[in-house]
Design a protein around this motif. Structure first.
Motif, short mmCIF file in Angstrom:
data_model
loop_
_atom_site.label_atom_id
_atom_site.label_comp_id
_atom_site.label_asym_id
_atom_site.label_seq_id
_atom_site.Cartn_x
_atom_site.Cartn_y
_atom_site.Cartn_z
N LEU A 150 0.97 -1.22 0.05
CA LEU A 150 -0.12 0.05 0.06
C LEU A 150 1.06 1.46 0.08
CD1 LEU A 150 -2.69 1.22 0.07
CD2 LEU A 150 -2.89 0.85 2.59
N GLU A 151 1.77 1.25 0.65
CA GLU A 151 2.87 2.45 0.90
C GLU A 151 3.25 2.70 -0.46
OE1 GLU A 151 6.96 3.63 2.98
OE2 GLU A 151 5.78 1.93 3.93
N GLY A 152 3.69 1.60 -1.36
CA GLY A 152 4.30 1.54 -2.67
C GLY A 152 3.43 2.30 -3.61
N GLN A 153 2.18 2.00 -3.30
CA GLN A 153 0.84 2.53 -4.24
C GLN A 153 0.78 3.90 -4.31
OE1 GLN A 153 -0.45 0.73 -6.51
NE2 GLN A 153 -1.87 2.29 -7.48
N TYR A 154 0.73 4.57 -2.89
CA TYR A 154 0.68 6.08 -2.46
C TYR A 154 2.02 6.63 -3.00
CZ TYR A 154 -3.29 6.05 0.51
OH TYR A 154 -4.56 6.01 1.19
N HIS A 155 3.02 6.09 -2.86
CA HIS A 155 4.26 6.68 -3.58
C HIS A 155 4.44 6.61 -5.01
CE1 HIS A 155 5.36 6.79 0.75
NE2 HIS A 155 6.27 7.77 0.40
N LEU A 156 3.87 5.61 -5.71
CA LEU A 156 3.84 5.58 -7.18
C LEU A 156 2.89 6.71 -7.50
CD1 LEU A 156 4.30 4.33 -9.87
CD2 LEU A 156 2.17 2.42 -9.37
N PHE A 196 1.49 14.36 -0.82
CA PHE A 196 2.65 13.86 -0.03
C PHE A 196 2.19 14.14 1.51
CE2 PHE A 196 6.95 14.09 1.93
CZ PHE A 196 7.32 12.94 1.46
N ALA A 197 1.47 15.15 1.87
CA ALA A 197 1.04 15.43 3.23
C ALA A 197 -0.09 14.29 3.56
CB ALA A 197 0.56 16.81 3.48
N PHE A 198 -1.02 14.26 2.49
CA PHE A 198 -2.19 13.32 2.73
C PHE A 198 -1.65 11.93 2.79
CE2 PHE A 198 -5.52 10.68 0.64
CZ PHE A 198 -6.65 10.96 1.50
N THR A 199 -0.68 11.39 2.13
CA THR A 199 -0.01 10.24 2.28
C THR A 199 0.52 9.88 3.66
OG1 THR A 199 0.75 10.06 -0.27
CG2 THR A 199 1.77 8.65 1.47
N SER A 244 -7.82 10.29 -7.12
CA SER A 244 -8.67 10.80 -8.23
C SER A 244 -9.64 12.02 -7.73
CB SER A 244 -9.60 9.60 -8.66
OG SER A 244 -8.49 8.67 -9.37
N TRP A 245 -10.28 11.57 -6.67
CA TRP A 245 -11.08 12.50 -6.01
C TRP A 245 -10.45 13.87 -5.48
CZ3 TRP A 245 -15.64 13.31 -6.79
CH2 TRP A 245 -16.77 12.31 -6.97
N CYS A 246 -9.13 13.51 -4.96
CA CYS A 246 -8.31 14.80 -4.54
C CYS A 246 -7.92 15.53 -6.00
CB CYS A 246 -7.19 14.27 -3.73
SG CYS A 246 -7.57 13.56 -2.13
N LEU A 247 -7.61 14.95 -6.91
CA LEU A 247 -7.41 15.51 -8.13
C LEU A 247 -8.36 16.35 -8.60
CD1 LEU A 247 -5.10 16.16 -10.25
CD2 LEU A 247 -5.94 14.14 -11.35
N VAL A 248 -9.84 15.83 -8.69
CA VAL A 248 -10.87 16.77 -8.89
C VAL A 248 -11.01 17.78 -8.09
CG1 VAL A 248 -13.43 16.56 -9.20
CG2 VAL A 248 -12.07 14.63 -10.06
#
Length: 292
Positions: A150-156, A196-199, A244-248
């Protein structure tokens, strides 16, 4: 290492990038609205009282963060083992230190280049800015912490925002009059900081860890583990949806900012032009009146 250290470690630089992105976005919009025909992008923006305030803040924040990496995390006395090798459990601190140093070097030479004013100062300043993001992308992608699961997905997803910033900075060197590039670049830096902060908040706040996953101490740090592939797949999908939602949401904010500033500063320009025309007419009437 406690979860609060992970959160703060993401929150501090994340907020810094957010403010940098917003500051650039605000100034690029203002500059373009006021000078749509003669618009030229700027790598950094001065203030009325302190010319290099933006660059000073970058230098200050990176210096504080470097101090935290080396001293607050108690790695100064572990810089080298007796056999002159880097301790593996602190490699990520050195990587963070290198990233911060690159941004510090960028801000320092941006000031020097502006003072000396060589012919290639714009291109060189942008190149240094791009180098900082190259360093960030390289060390995040090949991080010693081995971002997996999961950590890898957030950083990807975080790496995607870095790539957008990097590409627009490089393109901006040859296309300094493109407002679109400046707008996308500033937005990507703003969103990069936010994500990054959200992660940090989502990964290392126990109540935010997805169902079927948990925080597990490993190699001197906390990592998110999931109970099986199904739980991991669900957690990764949730991360994608969040991105995606954060990007919107960020898109709505920056577009609203553009529309508001466009209307606000266009009115000011029109008012200034009308005032000048009125004054010119009044002066003309005053000159003609004696003739009558």
């Amino acid at each position: 290492m406690t979860t609060s250290v992970h959160v703060v470690g993401h929150l501090t630089p994340g907020i810094g990038l957010m403010f940098l992105g917003f500051w650039h976005l605000f100034n690029h919009i203002k500059l373009h609205v006021q000078n749509p025909i003669s618009y030229v992008s700027s790598p950094w923006f001065s203030t009325s009282k302190i010319k290099y305030l933006e660059l000073y803040i970058i230098m200050l924040e990176t210096s504080i963060s470097m101090f935290m990496e080396v001293f607050f995390l108690r790695v100064w006395h572990q810089l080298f083992h007796p056999n002159v090798t880097f301790p593996s459990n602190n490699l990520h601190n050195y990587e963070h230190f290198v990233i911060l140093t690159t941004f510090f070097v960028y801000a320092t030479f941006a000031i020097v280049l502006d003072i000396l004013k060589p012919k290639a100062r714009y291109a060189l300043t942008q190149s240094l800015f791009a180098l900082a993001f190259v360093q960030l992308l390289l060390l995040i992608h090949y991080h010693s912490a081995d971002h997996v699961g999961l950590e890898g997905q957030y950083h990807l997803l975080f790496e995607i925002t870095i790539v957008v910033s990097l590409v627009t900075i490089i393109l901006g060197i040859n296309f300094p009059t493109s407002f679109t590039l400046s707008f996308i670049r500033s937005t990507s830096i703003l969103y990069q900081g936010f994500w990054f902060a959200f992660t940090g908040f989502m990964l290392w706040t126990p109540s935010m860890v997805p169902k079927g996953c948990f925080l597990y101490p490993e190699g001197g740090r906390k990592m998110v583990k999931c109970n099986g592939e199904e739980a991991l797949s669900r957690a990764k999908s949730l991360a994608n949806i969040q991105f995606s939602w954060c990007l919107v949401g960020v898109t709505i904010i920056v577009m609203s900012l553009y529309l508001i500033m466009s209307k606000l500063y266009t009115k000011k320009i029109e008012y200034s032009v009308l005032s000048s025309e009125t004054m010119f007419k009044e002066d003309s009437e005053d000159v003609e009146s004696p003739k009558k």
